[in-house]
Design a protein around this motif. Structure first.
Motif, PDB file in Angstrom:
ATOM      1  N   ASP A  57      58.709  12.522  24.169  1.00  0.00           N
ATOM      2  CA  ASP A  57      57.665  12.758  23.170  1.00  0.00           C
ATOM      3  C   ASP A  57      57.482  11.618  22.169  1.00  0.00           C
ATOM      4  N   GLY A  58      58.577  11.296  21.475  1.00  0.00           N
ATOM      5  CA  GLY A  58      58.532  10.259  20.450  1.00  0.00           C
ATOM      6  C   GLY A  58      58.157   8.912  21.036  1.00  0.00           C
ATOM      7  N   ARG A  59      58.619   8.662  22.262  1.00  0.00           N
ATOM      8  CA  ARG A  59      58.335   7.370  22.903  1.00  0.00           C
ATOM      9  C   ARG A  59      56.850   7.263  23.236  1.00  0.00           C
ATOM     10  N   ILE A  60      56.266   8.388  23.678  1.00  0.00           N
ATOM     11  CA  ILE A  60      54.824   8.389  23.993  1.00  0.00           C
ATOM     12  C   ILE A  60      54.023   8.136  22.706  1.00  0.00           C
TER      13      ILE A  60
ATOM     14  N   ARG B 259      64.706   4.156  34.543  1.00  0.00           N
ATOM     15  CA  ARG B 259      65.216   4.303  33.173  1.00  0.00           C
ATOM     16  C   ARG B 259      64.631   5.540  32.481  1.00  0.00           C
ATOM     17  N   PHE B 260      63.512   6.043  33.023  1.00  0.00           N
ATOM     18  CA  PHE B 260      62.830   7.188  32.390  1.00  0.00           C
ATOM     19  C   PHE B 260      63.164   8.503  33.086  1.00  0.00           C
ATOM     20  N   LYS B 261      63.556   8.380  34.367  1.00  0.00           N
ATOM     21  CA  LYS B 261      63.825   9.582  35.179  1.00  0.00           C
ATOM     22  C   LYS B 261      64.814  10.540  34.518  1.00  0.00           C
ATOM     23  N   PRO B 262      65.944  10.038  33.988  1.00  0.00           N
ATOM     24  CA  PRO B 262      66.907  10.998  33.422  1.00  0.00           C
ATOM     25  C   PRO B 262      66.530  11.562  32.053  1.00  0.00           C
ATOM     26  N   LEU B 263      65.451  11.081  31.447  1.00  0.00           N
ATOM     27  CA  LEU B 263      65.106  11.552  30.098  1.00  0.00           C
ATOM     28  C   LEU B 263      64.640  13.005  30.112  1.00  0.00           C
TER      29      LEU B 263
ATOM     30  N   ALA C 192      46.347  35.850  39.579  1.00  0.00           N
ATOM     31  CA  ALA C 192      47.256  36.113  40.706  1.00  0.00           C
ATOM     32  C   ALA C 192      48.593  36.671  40.215  1.00  0.00           C
ATOM     33  N   PRO C 193      49.227  37.535  41.016  1.00  0.00           N
ATOM     34  CA  PRO C 193      50.536  38.056  40.603  1.00  0.00           C
ATOM     35  C   PRO C 193      51.650  37.015  40.755  1.00  0.00           C
ATOM     36  N   THR C 194      51.394  35.985  41.569  1.00  0.00           N
ATOM     37  CA  THR C 194      52.411  34.938  41.763  1.00  0.00           C
ATOM     38  C   THR C 194      52.056  33.720  40.895  1.00  0.00           C
ATOM     39  N   VAL C 195      53.054  32.887  40.655  1.00  0.00           N
ATOM     40  CA  VAL C 195      52.814  31.666  39.873  1.00  0.00           C
ATOM     41  C   VAL C 195      52.123  30.658  40.778  1.00  0.00           C
ATOM     42  N   CYS C 196      50.898  30.269  40.444  1.00  0.00           N
ATOM     43  CA  CYS C 196      50.311  29.206  41.275  1.00  0.00           C
ATOM     44  C   CYS C 196      49.726  28.141  40.365  1.00  0.00           C
ATOM     45  N   MET C 197      50.426  27.021  40.391  1.00  0.00           N
ATOM     46  CA  MET C 197      50.014  25.877  39.579  1.00  0.00           C
ATOM     47  C   MET C 197      49.498  24.789  40.501  1.00  0.00           C
ATOM     48  N   CYS C 198      48.752  23.851  39.935  1.00  0.00           N
ATOM     49  CA  CYS C 198      48.374  22.693  40.744  1.00  0.00           C
ATOM     50  C   CYS C 198      49.557  21.736  40.697  1.00  0.00           C
ATOM     51  N   SER C 199      50.328  21.727  41.796  1.00  0.00           N
ATOM     52  CA  SER C 199      51.575  20.961  41.788  1.00  0.00           C
ATOM     53  C   SER C 199      51.311  19.458  41.712  1.00  0.00           C
ATOM     54  N   THR C 200      50.139  19.027  42.176  1.00  0.00           N
ATOM     55  CA  THR C 200      49.863  17.585  42.122  1.00  0.00           C
ATOM     56  C   THR C 200      49.475  17.154  40.703  1.00  0.00           C
ATOM     57  N   MET C 201      48.712  18.007  40.003  1.00  0.00           N
ATOM     58  CA  MET C 201      48.422  17.728  38.582  1.00  0.00           C
ATOM     59  C   MET C 201      49.730  17.619  37.798  1.00  0.00           C
ATOM     60  N   ALA C 202      50.690  18.476  38.166  1.00  0.00           N
ATOM     61  CA  ALA C 202      51.957  18.552  37.426  1.00  0.00           C
ATOM     62  C   ALA C 202      52.846  17.323  37.637  1.00  0.00           C
ATOM     63  N   ARG C 203      52.459  16.494  38.619  1.00  0.00           N
ATOM     64  CA  ARG C 203      53.259  15.265  38.839  1.00  0.00           C
ATOM     65  C   ARG C 203      53.180  14.337  37.628  1.00  0.00           C
ATOM     66  N   ILE C 204      52.091  14.456  36.869  1.00  0.00           N
ATOM     67  CA  ILE C 204      51.999  13.653  35.645  1.00  0.00           C
ATOM     68  C   ILE C 204      52.875  14.361  34.609  1.00  0.00           C
ATOM     69  N   ASP C 205      54.076  13.847  34.443  1.00  0.00           N
ATOM     70  CA  ASP C 205      55.006  14.462  33.501  1.00  0.00           C
ATOM     71  C   ASP C 205      55.248  13.502  32.332  1.00  0.00           C
ATOM     72  N   PRO C 206      55.933  13.970  31.291  1.00  0.00           N
ATOM     73  CA  PRO C 206      56.145  13.097  30.124  1.00  0.00           C
ATOM     74  C   PRO C 206      56.866  11.797  30.494  1.00  0.00           C
ATOM     75  N   GLN C 207      57.760  11.849  31.486  1.00  0.00           N
ATOM     76  CA  GLN C 207      58.506  10.653  31.884  1.00  0.00           C
ATOM     77  C   GLN C 207      57.550   9.581  32.426  1.00  0.00           C
ATOM     78  N   HIS C 208      56.639   9.988  33.317  1.00  0.00           N
ATOM     79  CA  HIS C 208      55.700   9.008  33.884  1.00  0.00           C
ATOM     80  C   HIS C 208      54.710   8.507  32.836  1.00  0.00           C
ATOM     81  N   LEU C 209      54.318   9.391  31.929  1.00  0.00           N
ATOM     82  CA  LEU C 209      53.376   8.953  30.887  1.00  0.00           C
ATOM     83  C   LEU C 209      54.063   7.943  29.973  1.00  0.00           C
TER      84      LEU C 209
END
Ligand code: 13P
Ligand code: SF4
Length: 365
Positions: free
Chosen positions: A20-23, A10-14, A311-328
């Motif tokens: 934001d408001g829901r959190i 139910r949160f995936k498509p948000l 770094a000249p390339t974008v390097c993010m911690c992709s696992t940290m980024a798994r915590i997104d507003p939908q999961h929160l």
């Protein structure tokens, strides 16, 4: 009556901002029953909802101090495990997305560390001569291993004090899983590089001879952070040419050359505080995760500070980024409904031993 789980579907498509408001509403409904801890690498639209933020050491201490029933950890798996181990029995640690791991932590596991311990034992008595030190970026069973074998946990903030603690007890250290933090810390303590040897867990005897094991002061596990390995000496050198009066600051998970070329090396908290405390107009090159760098660049722009990513390339911690507003939003709304989802629970025996190693660390730092 058994409460049923609100499904994540139910949160995936948000859209991100629709969460934001829901959190905010869920946080309000939970009040003091929940605390959201956020690591500095969290994406901006999650970080802004954290009640408390910090580096790994600060977050461990906060987890041990809070009285909230639910500790919602916006970070990665090992951090939520530490929160569970250090919190009181009635508290629950929650990781909004269970797939938020740490690729460095995965580079060491209990079977490999136990094998290393046995193999070292063919050359000398490790219980008498070697202190196992695990970086906090590791699974709970490795912390338990350290607790059981006279070892300790360290973070990027306290690694030096922890190594000093270890050398006051035994003559050698087995440091896992990050070779770079181990090497940099040993270097700061004047241990020659020739006495810090890499232990390759995929080779018999770590790829070392009995003689090498006997003479080594530090055995460095062959592990690294996939994000920090992107920063290279050439990036620093090129930037310095263009910005001769600029300052360079890096996280100790960067490789040795990058650390050596930096003006400052330290934890995420240290990086934030150092750049914030610098004079207006200072230019900075920062070697750590992109979300953190972007955030301080924005915050410090009004002071005329220019903060650039190494770094000249974008390097993010992709696992940290798994915590997104939908999961929160999903995990908080379940708590409001009386359902605990994604609880991180370390088995009691493992937690007890891991706590010994964590308590040793907290007593030192
Ligand atoms: P800090 O403890 O410095 O926040 O580092 C954690 C981490 O995972 C860095 O990659
Ligand atoms: Fe792990 Fe590296 Fe991500 Fe830190 S930045 S959590 S060490 S993968």
């Amino acid at each position: 009556m058994e409460v049923s789980t609100i499904k994540f579907d139910r949160f995936k498509p948000l859209a991100d901002d629709a969460c934001d408001g829901r959190i905010v509403a869920a946080k309000k409904a939970l009040g003091k029953r929940a605390v959201i801890l956020g690591h500095h690498y969290q994406r901006a639209d999650v970080y802004k909802h954290a009640d408390l933020t910090g580096d790994s050491l600060r977050l461990s201490k906060l987890a041990a101090q809070t009285d909230a029933e639910y500790i919602v950890f916006c970070g990665v798996h090992f951090m939520a495990e530490v929160a569970d181990i250090l919190s009181k029995p009635h508290q629950k640690a929650i990781l909004p997305d269970l797939s938020a791991g740490c690729s460095m932590a995965d580079m060491a596991n209990l079977a490999k560390v136990e094998r290393a311990w046995r193999e070292i034992g063919e050359v000398l008595d490790p219980e008498e001569k070697v202190t196992p030190i695990t970086y906090i970026n590791s699974a709970a069973d490795l912390k338990a291993f350290c607790g059981e074998h006279g070892g300790i946990v360290c973070t990027s903030t306290n690694a030096r004090e922890i190594l000093q603690w270890a050398f006051a007890r035994r003559e050698k250290v087995l440091f896992f899983p990050d070779q770079h933090l181990g090497r940099w810390t040993g270097y700061l303590m004047d241990i020659p590089l020739s006495e810090m040897l890499v232990w390759d867990p995929d080779e018999p005897m770590g790829g070392l001879t009995a003689q090498q094991i006997k003479m080594a002061k530090v055995l460095l596990w062959k592990g690294h952070c996939s994000v920090h390995q992107m920063f290279q000496a050439q990036h620093v050198l090129r930037w310095r040419q263009q910005n001769p009066s600029g300052m360079v600051i890096s996280h100790p998970e960067c490789n040795f050359e990058v650390c050596k070329l930096s003006d400052y090396v330290g934890s995420t908290d240290f990086i934030i505080k150092t750049v914030a405390a610098s004079a207006p107009g200072t230019r900075w090159l920062v070697g750590t995760e992109l979300n953190l760098v972007n955030r301080i660049a924005e915050e410090l722009k009004p002071q005329g500070k220019i903060v650039q990513f190494m770094a000249p390339t974008v390097c993010m911690c992709s696992t940290m980024a798994r915590i997104d507003p939908q999961h929160l939003a999903w995990s908080l709304e379940n708590l409001v409904a009386g359902k605990v989802v994604n609880q991180i629970k370390v088995p009691p025996h493992e937690a007890e031993l891991a706590r010994i190693a964590l308590d040793r660390m907290l007593a030192v730092s």
